[in-house]
Design an enzyme around this catalytic site. Sequence first.
Site, PDB file in Angstrom:
ATOM      1  CB  CYS A  16       2.578   5.851   2.797  1.00 26.25           C
ATOM      2  SG  CYS A  16       3.237   4.406   3.630  1.00 26.25           S
ATOM      3  N   GLY A  17       2.537   7.452   0.181  1.00 27.97           N
ATOM      4  CA  GLY A  17       1.847   8.361  -0.716  1.00 27.97           C
ATOM      5  C   GLY A  17       0.636   7.691  -1.327  1.00 27.97           C
TER       6      GLY A  17
END
Length: 299
Positions: free
Chosen positions: A2-3
């Site tokens: 994830c970012g």
Amino acid sequence: MCGIAGLFIKNPKLEPQLGELLTKMTSTLCSRGPDSAGFAIYSAGQDGKTKLTIAGPSADYDIATAAEKLRAAVAPKAPTAIHYSHAVLTLTANEARHAREWLEANLPDVNVVSEGHRLEIFKEVGYPDDVAALFGIGAMSGSHGITHTRMATESAVSTDGAHPFSTGADQCLVHNGSLSNHASLRRQLQRDGIKIKTQNDSEVAAGYLTKQMRSGQTLEGALKSSLDDLDGFFTFVVGTEKGFGVLRDPIACKPAVMAETDDYVAFASEYKSLAGLPGISGAKVWEPKPATVYFWERS
């Protein structure tokens, strides 16, 4: 993986560029989360009004027809804007309450994505660059926003499962990491009346914050309590009507970097997301400390 990216604008002259800058920051994080993406945008609000953002279970759901049925039932004159698979209705607080009740009784597949004076959340399945383009995020203005690219590891790739998750009026959360006690905590939250639609551990974290604030804690207090009550590793970024906050778990194993100038405060999972911001060469850049709550808000 994830970012996460977030931008809090101090200089009002930059507000028309919020969507453009957030879109560019998010684009660098596509490889961290290619499954889905979401954006929380804090734009101008109207006195005495709340924005109710709704979405169906998938992008092909006819949200325009659902929004028209809702409007006809609770507020025939309410302004309504369609953004790809989402609709935003501008309502009074009483109308918003009736809208939630009507949706639950008549269109249970339609989810209230967010509610607030200034907050609008747009999230969908797909490659983050495509999601941003479909919603027209780059053209949006506002004082601050947070964004998330998701790599699903513990739950289905779906509109409901994408981040951000609402934690209350004008509040939301995005999360990078993994919680080990989310199943037991989900059951407890559901017993306490917190509605959770997905198997996403991040929605459990959002529900936890909601419950803590309903019990009288501030958002900052709820975040501090999460350090004791949530097992696992995580970076949280939360949005509020006035700004945003950051919290990393005590080990801080998930990457995080921040930058601050006289014009803005920015957060990202990787420095490359900050590299294109104006004046970044003169910014103060640092890694937020573990188990420390940071907040930036306008007075």
